[in-house]
Scaffold this active site. Sequence first.
Site, PDB file in Angstrom:
ATOM      1  N   SER A 149      -4.446   0.001 156.174  1.00 47.09           N
ATOM      2  CA  SER A 149      -4.286   1.318 156.800  1.00 47.09           C
ATOM      3  C   SER A 149      -5.057   1.329 158.107  1.00 47.09           C
ATOM      4  O   SER A 149      -6.067   0.619 158.253  1.00 47.09           O
ATOM      5  CB  SER A 149      -4.848   2.406 155.881  1.00 47.09           C
ATOM      6  OG  SER A 149      -4.938   3.645 156.561  1.00 47.09           O
ATOM      7  N   TYR A 162     -11.867   5.609 150.895  1.00 41.39           N
ATOM      8  CA  TYR A 162     -10.542   4.999 150.888  1.00 41.39           C
ATOM      9  C   TYR A 162     -10.428   4.045 152.081  1.00 41.39           C
ATOM     10  O   TYR A 162      -9.976   2.907 151.967  1.00 41.39           O
ATOM     11  CB  TYR A 162      -9.477   6.095 150.970  1.00 41.39           C
ATOM     12  CG  TYR A 162      -8.076   5.621 151.273  1.00 41.39           C
ATOM     13  CD1 TYR A 162      -7.244   5.159 150.260  1.00 41.39           C
ATOM     14  CD2 TYR A 162      -7.581   5.658 152.584  1.00 41.39           C
ATOM     15  CE1 TYR A 162      -5.944   4.730 150.552  1.00 41.39           C
ATOM     16  CE2 TYR A 162      -6.292   5.244 152.876  1.00 41.39           C
ATOM     17  CZ  TYR A 162      -5.478   4.775 151.855  1.00 41.39           C
ATOM     18  OH  TYR A 162      -4.207   4.348 152.145  1.00 41.39           O
TER      19      TYR A 162
END
Length: 257
Positions: A149, A162
């Site tokens: 990501s 995360y």
Amino acid sequence: MAASDAKIGRRFEGKVAIVTASTQGIGLAIAERLGLEGAAVVISSRKQKNVDEAAEKLRAKGIEVLGLVCHVSNEQQRKSLIDKTVQKYGKIDVVVSNAAANPSVDPILETQGSVLDKLWEINVKASILLLQDAAPHLQKGSSIVFISSIAGYQPQASMAMYGVTKTALLGLTKALATEMAPNTRVNCVAPGFVPTHFADFLVKSDTIRNSMEESTLLKRLGTTEDMAAATAFLASDDASYITGETLVVAGGIPSRL
């Protein structure tokens, strides 16, 4: 798909590809792209109903698909995913590790130990354990792609931990590229903002969506097809001299020099 089927090649003819967490969103788009390019795709997620529905969608497009239930943190289900793939197809050519969880929006120093465990377990550790099971069946010239990501480069406050687990995948890509060379290439895709069920906050309000779009150079959010195209490139022989790299697909959001 964004690219018309006429423009899509057949780079995966005769190949077998496993894509985890692939019954919706980015995972499903990747499975579809690999399948349209000729791969037999093995899709999975936690619920049988979702697996069945996604498999039906892919078959309707002429794709050879095996749908299996697999919660990536469940050892037996991981082993079954690999075993059933090999029983049916005899080999594995591509593994796309896409499963991820983001169970908390707490600051890192307020995140409970059990939540930290879950983040590590699903976002990082499960990928390693899955590849331990898959490795003996990988063919010469095989390819691994992790889905990280843009948050791996700049963890945002609401999803900081995360983001840190996604940073770990960048390091894992480098380490495994060294370990699995020369027969298997290992690369990574770092998506930017893509409105999916997993990231539905992106489209909950026009204000949020507009500010996200403005933060990109291309003034739009990413699509699942954008991510699928990048993943298919890295997994294909078109990228045969690329390993240990992360391809940022984020519309120009800053990642690094």
